[in-house]
Design a protein around this motif. Sequence first.
Motif, PDB file in Angstrom:
ATOM      1  N   PHE A 226     -46.140  92.926  10.203  1.00  0.00           N
ATOM      2  CA  PHE A 226     -45.375  91.767   9.766  1.00  0.00           C
ATOM      3  C   PHE A 226     -44.006  92.184   9.230  1.00  0.00           C
ATOM      4  CE2 PHE A 226     -49.921  90.945   9.503  1.00  0.00           C
ATOM      5  CZ  PHE A 226     -50.010  89.875  10.381  1.00  0.00           C
ATOM      6  N   VAL A 227     -43.141  91.199   9.046  1.00  0.00           N
ATOM      7  CA  VAL A 227     -41.751  91.474   8.681  1.00  0.00           C
ATOM      8  C   VAL A 227     -41.651  91.857   7.206  1.00  0.00           C
ATOM      9  CG1 VAL A 227     -39.409  90.531   8.601  1.00  0.00           C
ATOM     10  CG2 VAL A 227     -40.975  89.851  10.435  1.00  0.00           C
ATOM     11  N   ASP A 228     -40.883  92.889   6.935  1.00  0.00           N
ATOM     12  CA  ASP A 228     -40.733  93.396   5.571  1.00  0.00           C
ATOM     13  C   ASP A 228     -39.743  92.534   4.779  1.00  0.00           C
ATOM     14  OD1 ASP A 228     -40.987  94.938   3.339  1.00  0.00           O
ATOM     15  OD2 ASP A 228     -39.870  96.664   4.119  1.00  0.00           O
ATOM     16  N   GLN A 229     -40.072  91.252   4.694  1.00  0.00           N
ATOM     17  CA  GLN A 229     -39.275  90.282   3.942  1.00  0.00           C
ATOM     18  C   GLN A 229     -40.234  89.295   3.282  1.00  0.00           C
ATOM     19  OE1 GLN A 229     -35.860  90.076   3.632  1.00  0.00           O
ATOM     20  NE2 GLN A 229     -35.532  91.903   4.904  1.00  0.00           N
ATOM     21  N   ASP A 230     -39.822  88.751   2.140  1.00  0.00           N
ATOM     22  CA  ASP A 230     -40.628  87.747   1.458  1.00  0.00           C
ATOM     23  C   ASP A 230     -40.144  86.348   1.815  1.00  0.00           C
ATOM     24  OD1 ASP A 230     -42.274  89.562   0.219  1.00  0.00           O
ATOM     25  OD2 ASP A 230     -41.109  89.641  -1.633  1.00  0.00           O
ATOM     26  N   ALA A 231     -41.092  85.453   2.055  1.00  0.00           N
ATOM     27  CA  ALA A 231     -40.762  84.056   2.338  1.00  0.00           C
ATOM     28  C   ALA A 231     -40.408  83.340   1.038  1.00  0.00           C
ATOM     29  CB  ALA A 231     -41.953  83.377   2.997  1.00  0.00           C
ATOM     30  N   PRO A 232     -39.548  82.331   1.136  1.00  0.00           N
ATOM     31  CA  PRO A 232     -38.878  81.868   2.356  1.00  0.00           C
ATOM     32  C   PRO A 232     -37.700  82.767   2.714  1.00  0.00           C
ATOM     33  CG  PRO A 232     -38.239  80.518   0.488  1.00  0.00           C
ATOM     34  CD  PRO A 232     -39.273  81.464  -0.025  1.00  0.00           C
ATOM     35  N   SER A 233     -37.562  83.043   4.005  1.00  0.00           N
ATOM     36  CA  SER A 233     -36.511  83.928   4.486  1.00  0.00           C
ATOM     37  C   SER A 233     -36.105  83.499   5.890  1.00  0.00           C
ATOM     38  CB  SER A 233     -37.008  85.376   4.518  1.00  0.00           C
ATOM     39  OG  SER A 233     -36.122  86.209   5.247  1.00  0.00           O
ATOM     40  N   PRO A 234     -34.816  83.612   6.232  1.00  0.00           N
ATOM     41  CA  PRO A 234     -34.380  83.286   7.598  1.00  0.00           C
ATOM     42  C   PRO A 234     -34.786  84.351   8.608  1.00  0.00           C
ATOM     43  CG  PRO A 234     -32.534  84.115   6.324  1.00  0.00           C
ATOM     44  CD  PRO A 234     -33.681  83.966   5.367  1.00  0.00           C
ATOM     45  N   LEU A 235     -35.388  85.453   8.129  1.00  0.00           N
ATOM     46  CA  LEU A 235     -35.731  86.570   9.009  1.00  0.00           C
ATOM     47  C   LEU A 235     -37.204  86.593   9.402  1.00  0.00           C
ATOM     48  CD1 LEU A 235     -33.713  89.375   7.179  1.00  0.00           C
ATOM     49  CD2 LEU A 235     -32.989  87.965   9.122  1.00  0.00           C
TER      50      LEU A 235
END
Length: 259
Positions: A226-235
Amino acid sequence: MARVLAFALVLQTAFALHVGVLDALETSSHFTAGLRSRTGTGAVSNSYTSNSMCTQNNCVNPIFPGVQLGARFVLQEYRQRQWQCASDNYMENEKYLGLCRHAVNGYEYALPVPESSSEREVDLISQQTVEATNLYFAHVAGLGWDPWENQKPWEEPHSCLDAIWRMACFTAFPRCEQGSSYLAVCKNECESYVSKCSVECCDESVACVFQSPMKVNGSVIMTQGFVDQDAPSPLCTGTAAARELMPLLLVIVMLAIAV
């Protein structure tokens, strides 16, 4: 005539969902083959390691919802496809979202680019709804629950079933972006699943962000998590952060009203 065609489409979608769910349940019979024996709902007695101090729980294969369905590596497959934003005809499209209707109502989602000009948007939505239903049913069954008795996970917010449902729907209906890339599920949605389902394994496999070699059709490919970003995120796709804050915001509002 229009009503007859609409009714026929609903019947076709319902049949597709029924067949898809049966396929998902068949998949779930192989979901954790050779990995463990059960001692109650979701419990695991065998392990990946001989470490006698290790206690596994809900450590199934695949560990995370939305990664794999039978022999298909869904997450990898989706990353290789092209996607496009759905139209803004949400009132019309909502009835085809089925299981995911409540999950995707907080963001604009994308759909796979049609493979032929004859595919309509509602066909693509129905197709992705079947996909999400398969992912949800297979993982729920793999953890030892009866998916037929748990068809409304949104009625149990902040539960394990709710976390599985969200990941399945976010996988099938990624966040819309202006290009054609697939926006996979955000890291904290995955971490929420691990926490709410009390997932414990005896190795380092419970990592939401990963790269792992996988043999597919005789070839070794590198799969991503999964993407190494926390939601909410545009990525990436997910609404976990905002959703987890809702109880706190409600308390703040109630205190403000009381004052």
